[in-house]
Design a protein around this motif. Structure first.
Motif, short mmCIF file in Angstrom:
data_model
loop_
_atom_site.label_atom_id
_atom_site.label_comp_id
_atom_site.label_asym_id
_atom_site.label_seq_id
_atom_site.Cartn_x
_atom_site.Cartn_y
_atom_site.Cartn_z
N THR A 174 34.66 44.69 29.27
CA THR A 174 35.70 45.13 30.21
C THR A 174 36.75 44.06 30.45
O THR A 174 37.74 44.31 31.14
N MET A 175 36.55 42.87 29.92
CA MET A 175 37.41 41.73 30.24
C MET A 175 38.45 41.48 29.17
O MET A 175 38.33 41.92 28.02
N GLN A 197 36.67 39.30 40.78
CA GLN A 197 37.53 40.09 39.90
C GLN A 197 38.91 39.46 39.86
O GLN A 197 39.53 39.22 40.90
N GLU A 198 39.39 39.19 38.65
CA GLU A 198 40.79 38.80 38.47
C GLU A 198 41.61 40.08 38.43
O GLU A 198 41.31 40.99 37.66
N ILE A 199 42.65 40.15 39.26
CA ILE A 199 43.38 41.40 39.43
C ILE A 199 44.76 41.29 38.81
O ILE A 199 45.67 40.68 39.38
N ASP A 200 44.89 41.89 37.62
CA ASP A 200 46.17 41.88 36.91
C ASP A 200 46.84 43.24 36.88
O ASP A 200 48.06 43.33 36.76
N ASN A 201 46.04 44.33 36.97
CA ASN A 201 46.60 45.66 36.86
C ASN A 201 45.84 46.63 37.76
O ASN A 201 44.90 46.23 38.46
N GLU A 234 43.77 49.03 37.12
CA GLU A 234 42.35 49.19 36.82
C GLU A 234 41.53 48.03 37.37
O GLU A 234 40.44 48.22 37.92
N ASP A 235 42.06 46.81 37.26
CA ASP A 235 41.37 45.66 37.86
C ASP A 235 41.21 45.84 39.37
O ASP A 235 40.16 45.50 39.94
N VAL A 245 38.43 48.30 40.08
CA VAL A 245 37.13 47.66 39.89
C VAL A 245 36.79 46.75 41.07
O VAL A 245 35.66 46.76 41.58
N ALA A 246 37.76 45.97 41.52
CA ALA A 246 37.52 45.07 42.65
C ALA A 246 37.13 45.84 43.90
O ALA A 246 36.21 45.45 44.63
#
Length: 274
Positions: free
Chosen positions: A142-143, A236-240, A242-243, A246-247
């Motif tokens: 997923t990464m 969770q790294e949040i770039d978009n 979907e991230d 997930v977070a």
């Protein structure tokens, strides 16, 4: 005994967050909320919980919003700001270079402003006996983004940029995702990190990323950067979008007890991990 935990931190929070539009059309990515808590507030609360006293935040895009949301004090934290006026055409290494005066004041945590994580991740960094430490977790399907290889002794031996699920292999070396949470000793910052930043920015490489700086120092300059595995922790790294989804799913779960933070009834009633 592990070294004393740093009392200072630098957070890089200057970027656009273009992949999170339209959420970032009117606010910077570090203020995007996960279950009602801004990403940056979560980081500041966790830093305060582990004994940090002073935080320098590098701001750029929508800087006024961050300064308004965090102020000059956040709980017991003293907050200082460094402004990047060229955030739209520079990378994170340039933001870090702008904060070099803060880096030269002693041991320091270094965080990216788009990571939502639980407090124990910082505690893991401080429990390690090494002086320079990076938080990592197993790289899964997923990464995407930067990954590292680990030596048998637990140090980062190499970097792999722009990795995706396609780079995973049962027969190849095991990859670990960098969590963009680090701890550096004062000597490393003054003798290695800041001089390398001066060289990189002085050469005109203003679009370089922090991971590229670290890759250069580890692979070519012998930086001993220990890896602390945070396999069981939530982050969770949040770039978009979907991230972000997930977070919100991860941090909507009831908290769980840990050695550093025993569970109690009031904690477990919360939807977010502060």
């Amino acid at each position: 005994m592990p070294p004393d935990a740093p009392r200072k931190a630098v957070i890089l929070a200057a970027g656009f967050g273009s992949r999170l539009r339209p959420l970032t059309d009117l606010r910077p990515k570090p203020l995007v909320e996960v279950n009602g808590t801004p990403i940056l507030h979560n980081a500041l609360r966790n830093l305060e919980a582990v004994g940090v006293e002073k935080v320098t935040i590098v701001v750029g895009y929508r800087k006024d919003a961050i300064q308004y949301a965090c102020g000059s004090r956040f709980g017991r934290l003293e907050i200082n700001y460094v402004e990047s006026t060229v955030f739209d055409r520079t990378g994170s290494a340039y933001s870090l270079w702008l904060a070099r005066d803060a880096l030269l004041t002693g041991d320091c945590y270094l965080l990216e402003g788009d990571v939502f994580f639980e407090e124990d991740a910082l505690r893991y960094l401080s429990f390690d006996n090494a002086v320079d430490v990076a938080a990592v977790a197993p790289f899964d399907s997923t990464m995407q983004g930067s990954a590292v290889l680990l030596s048998e002794t637990g140090f980062i031996s190499g970097f792999r940029m722009r990795q995706t699920a396609a780079n995973l292999s049962e027969t190849g070396p095991k990859l670990f995702k960098t969590m963009n949470l680090l701890r550096f000793a004062a000597a490393t910052l003054s003798e290695t990190i800041v001089p390398a930043l001066d060289d990189i920015i002085g050469s005109g490489a203003i679009k370089a990323y922090t991971e590229e700086l670290l890759a250069y120092l580890v692979e070519r300059r012998g930086l001993q950067l220990a890896a602390v595995r945070c396999d069981g922790l939530r982050w969770q790294e949040i770039d978009n979008a979907e991230d972000l989804r997930v977070a919100e799913t991860i941090f909507a779960r009831a908290c769980r007890p840990s050695a550093a933070r025993p569970c109690n009834a009031s904690d477990c009633s919360k939807r977010e991990f502060l």
